[in-house]
Motif scaffolding. Structure first.
Motif, short mmCIF file in Angstrom:
data_model
loop_
_atom_site.label_atom_id
_atom_site.label_comp_id
_atom_site.label_asym_id
_atom_site.label_seq_id
_atom_site.Cartn_x
_atom_site.Cartn_y
_atom_site.Cartn_z
N ALA A 63 69.82 51.28 -28.13
CA ALA A 63 70.58 50.35 -28.98
C ALA A 63 70.51 48.94 -28.41
CB ALA A 63 72.03 50.80 -29.11
N GLU A 64 70.74 48.81 -27.11
CA GLU A 64 70.70 47.49 -26.49
C GLU A 64 69.29 46.91 -26.54
OE1 GLU A 64 72.39 50.11 -25.33
OE2 GLU A 64 74.31 49.17 -25.89
N ALA A 65 68.27 47.77 -26.37
CA ALA A 65 66.89 47.30 -26.43
C ALA A 65 66.54 46.83 -27.84
CB ALA A 65 65.93 48.42 -25.99
N GLN A 66 67.01 47.54 -28.86
CA GLN A 66 66.76 47.12 -30.24
C GLN A 66 67.43 45.78 -30.53
OE1 GLN A 66 68.21 50.44 -32.52
NE2 GLN A 66 66.26 51.53 -32.47
N LEU A 67 68.66 45.62 -30.10
CA LEU A 67 69.37 44.36 -30.34
C LEU A 67 68.69 43.21 -29.61
CD1 LEU A 67 73.06 45.62 -30.10
CD2 LEU A 67 71.80 45.00 -32.17
N ALA A 68 68.22 43.47 -28.39
CA ALA A 68 67.52 42.42 -27.64
C ALA A 68 66.21 42.05 -28.33
CB ALA A 68 67.25 42.90 -26.21
N ALA A 69 65.51 43.06 -28.88
CA ALA A 69 64.27 42.77 -29.59
C ALA A 69 64.54 41.95 -30.85
CB ALA A 69 63.55 44.07 -29.94
N LEU A 70 65.57 42.32 -31.61
CA LEU A 70 65.92 41.54 -32.80
C LEU A 70 66.21 40.09 -32.43
CD1 LEU A 70 68.23 44.05 -34.71
CD2 LEU A 70 65.98 43.28 -35.44
N PRO A 86 62.46 52.60 -29.58
CA PRO A 86 62.34 51.14 -29.61
C PRO A 86 62.10 50.62 -31.02
CG PRO A 86 60.28 52.12 -28.88
CD PRO A 86 61.26 53.25 -29.00
N LEU A 87 62.27 49.33 -31.18
CA LEU A 87 61.96 48.66 -32.44
C LEU A 87 60.44 48.65 -32.61
CD1 LEU A 87 63.86 47.08 -34.52
CD2 LEU A 87 62.84 45.02 -33.54
N HIS A 88 59.94 49.28 -33.67
CA HIS A 88 58.50 49.31 -33.92
C HIS A 88 58.18 48.52 -35.18
CE1 HIS A 88 59.29 52.31 -37.01
NE2 HIS A 88 59.90 53.07 -36.12
N ALA A 89 56.92 48.51 -35.59
CA ALA A 89 56.50 47.67 -36.71
C ALA A 89 57.23 48.03 -38.00
CB ALA A 89 54.99 47.79 -36.91
N LEU A 109 66.30 37.27 -35.24
CA LEU A 109 67.07 37.94 -36.28
C LEU A 109 68.45 38.30 -35.73
CD1 LEU A 109 64.19 40.22 -37.65
CD2 LEU A 109 64.93 37.97 -38.51
N HIS A 110 69.38 37.38 -35.88
CA HIS A 110 70.73 37.51 -35.32
C HIS A 110 71.72 37.88 -36.42
CE1 HIS A 110 69.37 35.64 -31.55
NE2 HIS A 110 68.70 34.79 -32.32
N SER A 111 72.59 38.83 -36.14
CA SER A 111 73.62 39.21 -37.09
C SER A 111 74.57 38.03 -37.30
CB SER A 111 74.39 40.42 -36.57
OG SER A 111 75.40 40.81 -37.48
N ASP A 112 74.95 37.79 -38.55
CA ASP A 112 75.86 36.69 -38.87
C ASP A 112 77.31 37.02 -38.51
OD1 ASP A 112 73.84 35.05 -39.92
OD2 ASP A 112 73.95 36.07 -41.86
N GLU A 113 77.59 38.28 -38.22
CA GLU A 113 78.92 38.71 -37.81
C GLU A 113 78.76 39.67 -36.64
OE1 GLU A 113 81.02 40.29 -41.19
OE2 GLU A 113 80.82 38.42 -42.35
N VAL A 138 74.07 43.29 -38.78
CA VAL A 138 73.40 44.37 -38.04
C VAL A 138 74.44 45.43 -37.71
CG1 VAL A 138 72.14 45.02 -35.96
CG2 VAL A 138 71.63 42.84 -37.09
N ARG A 139 74.10 46.68 -37.98
CA ARG A 139 74.97 47.82 -37.70
C ARG A 139 74.17 48.85 -36.90
NH1 ARG A 139 75.96 50.85 -42.91
NH2 ARG A 139 77.14 48.99 -43.43
N VAL A 140 74.73 49.31 -35.80
CA VAL A 140 74.08 50.33 -34.99
C VAL A 140 74.55 51.70 -35.47
CG1 VAL A 140 73.78 51.29 -32.67
CG2 VAL A 140 73.90 48.81 -33.00
N GLU A 141 73.62 52.51 -35.98
CA GLU A 141 73.98 53.82 -36.52
C GLU A 141 73.81 54.88 -35.43
OE1 GLU A 141 71.95 54.29 -40.29
OE2 GLU A 141 73.51 53.09 -41.27
N ASP A 142 74.72 54.83 -34.45
CA ASP A 142 74.68 55.73 -33.30
C ASP A 142 75.61 56.92 -33.52
OD1 ASP A 142 76.86 54.04 -33.24
OD2 ASP A 142 76.76 53.64 -31.09
#
Length: 295
Positions: free
Chosen positions: A58-65, A18-21, A70-74, A43-47
């Protein structure tokens, strides 16, 4: 004078949890620097490493962002979908004699501390790796935005490094270099744990004829035992249901004045104030900062 490219930064988490501090600090810091420069933040997912990935992370991290504003501009780029791009770069390096197939195992390289300077494989492997050929005297120097002048003898300290692993997965060093170039990244802002990787990436950029972005490595967030959060029992997920307190703690960990943020309860107002009041010169130069907890 030559024109400079518009600022393009990115945040590139690995879906291993998960996204941590610590990851929030890297995301927020890179976002602030992009906004301060009037630039673009991606934002780039390094999977790239399925054995280490956590299903749904990955989906949980994007939802947390998104909860933190903090939304990716692209559109978000996923490295797992970009194998053809990495293969094209690898083929170029092999054709130019700058990369080679290597049958050495970890046990083969044990006597050299894992540093590869020439092949010492005791037997051919059915699944060899591919390495970058690092000539003797390959010293890379660059100026980091916080750490200052960094110099590394890549040949002596790292050796010929892996571009494609023996298990068939792409190595981080190749993927990040290809993606930064194709996305037009001008400024890489990330955690200080990746400072040591930067000379390898610059050497690979040079081998591929790609531009070298600017680099700034933010301090790592450590727990009370001095451990990096991603390797720590303290690496609990940030509370995406109550994002403002976590953003305020990240703001302070980035060396910013708490009084610069008004007493607001919503994320959008806080981010607007943060973008207006962010001072890059206040970023802490030390390689780590302690975990900030609520009292």
């Amino acid at each position: 004078m030559p024109e400079t490219s518009p600022y393009r930064g990115r945040f590139a988490p690995s879906p291993t949890g998960p996204l941590h501090a610590g990851s929030l600090l890297a995301a927020f810091g890179s976002w602030l620097l992009a906004r301060q420069a009037g630039g673009t933040w991606l934002v780039r997912v390094e999977d790239l490493d399925p054995p280490r990935e956590v299903p749904g992370a990955a989906e949980a991290q994007l939802a947390a962002l998104a909860a933190f504003g903090l939304h990716s501009d692209e559109p978000v780029l996923r490295q797992s979908e970009r194998g053809a791009h990495y293969q094209a770069a690898l083929d170029r390096l092999l054709a130019d004699g700058l990369a080679f197939v290597c049958h050495c195992s970890r046990s083969d390289l044990a006597t050299s501390g894992g540093i590869h300077r020439h092949c010492v494989a005791r037997a051919p492997r059915p699944d060899p790796a591919v390495r970058l050929r690092v000539p003797d005297g390959s010293v890379i120097a660059f100026d980091d935005g916080l750490a200052g002048r960094i110099e590394q003898d890549v040949a002596r300290e790292v050796g010929d490094f892996v571009l494609k692993r023996a298990d068939g997965f792409w190595a981080y060093q190749l993927a990040v270099v290809v993606d930064d170039a194709e996305q037009g990244i001008t400024d890489v802002v990330r955690g200080a744990d990746l400072l040591d990787s930067t000379p390898r990436q610059i050497l690979l950029q040079q081998a591929l004829g790609l531009p070298t972005p600017g680099y700034l490595h933010l301090p790592l967030v450590l727990d009370e035992h001095g451990d990096k959060l991603s390797k720590s029992s303290a690496a609990m997920p940030v509370d995406a249901s109550d994002p403002v307190p976590a953003l305020r703690r990240a703001w302070q960990a980035l060396g910013q004045d708490p009084a610069a943020l008004p007493a607001v309860a919503d994320v959008d107002s806080l981010l607007r104030a943060a973008a207006e009041n962010f001072l890059p010169e206040r970023l802490p130069a030390q390689p780590s900062v302690p975990l900030q907890r609520t009292t």
